[in-house]
Design a protein around this motif. Structure first.
Motif, short mmCIF file in Angstrom:
data_model
loop_
_atom_site.label_atom_id
_atom_site.label_comp_id
_atom_site.label_asym_id
_atom_site.label_seq_id
_atom_site.Cartn_x
_atom_site.Cartn_y
_atom_site.Cartn_z
N VAL A 1 -14.88 25.49 -21.98
CA VAL A 1 -14.88 24.03 -21.88
C VAL A 1 -16.23 23.55 -21.34
O VAL A 1 -16.71 24.07 -20.33
CB VAL A 1 -13.75 23.54 -20.95
CG1 VAL A 1 -13.78 22.01 -20.84
CG2 VAL A 1 -12.40 24.03 -21.42
N LEU B 1 -14.93 22.05 -26.81
CA LEU B 1 -13.84 22.99 -26.54
C LEU B 1 -13.92 24.16 -27.50
O LEU B 1 -14.11 23.98 -28.72
CB LEU B 1 -12.49 22.30 -26.70
CG LEU B 1 -12.24 21.07 -25.81
CD1 LEU B 1 -10.93 20.40 -26.22
CD2 LEU B 1 -12.20 21.46 -24.35
N ILE C 1 -8.79 27.83 -27.64
CA ILE C 1 -7.85 27.21 -26.70
C ILE C 1 -7.20 25.94 -27.26
O ILE C 1 -6.47 25.26 -26.55
CB ILE C 1 -8.51 26.91 -25.34
CG1 ILE C 1 -9.60 25.85 -25.49
CG2 ILE C 1 -9.06 28.18 -24.72
CD1 ILE C 1 -10.14 25.35 -24.14
N LEU C 2 -7.47 25.63 -28.51
CA LEU C 2 -6.94 24.40 -29.10
C LEU C 2 -5.57 24.61 -29.72
O LEU C 2 -5.20 25.71 -30.14
CB LEU C 2 -7.90 23.89 -30.17
CG LEU C 2 -9.27 23.40 -29.70
CD1 LEU C 2 -10.13 23.02 -30.88
CD2 LEU C 2 -9.11 22.22 -28.74
N ILE D 1 -5.61 20.54 -26.20
CA ILE D 1 -5.70 21.89 -25.66
C ILE D 1 -4.30 22.47 -25.57
O ILE D 1 -3.36 21.81 -25.11
CB ILE D 1 -6.37 21.88 -24.28
CG1 ILE D 1 -7.81 21.36 -24.40
CG2 ILE D 1 -6.36 23.27 -23.64
CD1 ILE D 1 -8.45 21.02 -23.09
N TRP E 1 -4.93 28.35 -22.83
CA TRP E 1 -5.97 28.09 -21.83
C TRP E 1 -5.61 28.75 -20.51
O TRP E 1 -4.59 28.44 -19.90
CB TRP E 1 -6.13 26.58 -21.66
CG TRP E 1 -6.98 26.11 -20.52
CD1 TRP E 1 -6.65 25.14 -19.63
CD2 TRP E 1 -8.29 26.54 -20.15
NE1 TRP E 1 -7.66 24.93 -18.73
CE2 TRP E 1 -8.69 25.79 -19.02
CE3 TRP E 1 -9.17 27.49 -20.65
CZ2 TRP E 1 -9.91 25.95 -18.39
CZ3 TRP E 1 -10.40 27.67 -20.03
CH2 TRP E 1 -10.77 26.91 -18.92
#
Length: 223
Positions: free
Chosen positions: A127, A162, A166-167, A175, A180
């Motif tokens: 991030v 990002l 982690i999406l 997120i 994450w």
């Protein structure tokens, strides 16, 4: 049974952030902190007034907040007892800090250019948030011993990057909390989050209802 207690620190668990700023000579400073919280696209950080990061924020009015995952813990540890201030402030000498000019090098981290600020992003962190300073306050102004030693900075987030890992699937603006794994500091020790333990009633609220006017309205993906 509860007992009266006087802990020296009250770090009950907050995310670690590597703050990237520019030094007066143009070199790059990296500082891991864990005094931070977010509301919308604004955040508040607390930091010692004598630190190089605080001086850089006051002068440049900008930074990058790089959030490491649990995978970057070794790099954070390399940075933990370093400072960009030379000579090292006495308060940090007592804690074993040393001066390092090239913190990217000693931590084995990779520089990435930013889009809206001069400070650099840290490639390895999942991030990145490019920020500008909107307000500065002194903490403990009512205490003659402490006043002026700690500053809080209100930061406005200009741009967010990002890592795709982690999406949420098929949604670049959300997120996935199951993916994450932030690095967490709790009473000077490193932790991360585990599996979800219970369904949250707050998760029933659409994230779109938390939209902030600070999000970039000129870019279609933020509408």
């Amino acid at each position: 049974m509860h007992v009266r207690s006087y802990p020296a620190i009250l770090y009950f668990g907050t995310p670690v952030v590597i703050v990237s700023t520019k030094n007066p000579n143009g070199t790059d400073n990296l500082a891991p902190i864990s005094s931070i919280f977010w509301l919308g696209w604004r955040c508040i950080i607390g930091i010692g007034a004598s630190s190089q990061t605080a001086k850089n924020l006051l002068r440049e009015k900008e930074a990058v907040l790089n959030l490491p995952s649990a995978s970057e813990v070794k790099a954070v540890n390399f940075l933990a007892k370093t400072t960009g201030t030379n000579p090292v402030p006495q308060s940090k000498v007592l804690k074993g800090y040393r001066f390092e000019e090239d913190k990217f090098e000693i931590a084995g981290l990779t520089r990435l250019p930013s889009e809206t600020v001069k400070a650099l992003r840290v490639k390895e962190c999942p991030v990145h948030m490019e920020v500008v300073v909107k307000a500065v306050h002194n903490l403990a102004g009512d205490d003659r011993v402490q006043q002026g030693k700690i500053k809080t900075f209100e930061l406005k987030i200009n741009r967010v990057f990002l890592d795709k890992s982690i999406l949420m699937d098929h949604d670049p603006n959300r997120i996935d909390p199951d993916k994450w794994k932030p690095l967490i500091m709790s009473f000077q020790e490193f932790y991360t989050v585990g599996k979800k333990i219970h369904q949250s009633t707050l998760a029933e609220i659409s994230e779109s209802l938390y939209h902030s006017n600070d999000r970039k309205p000129d870019q279609e993906e933020y509408q």
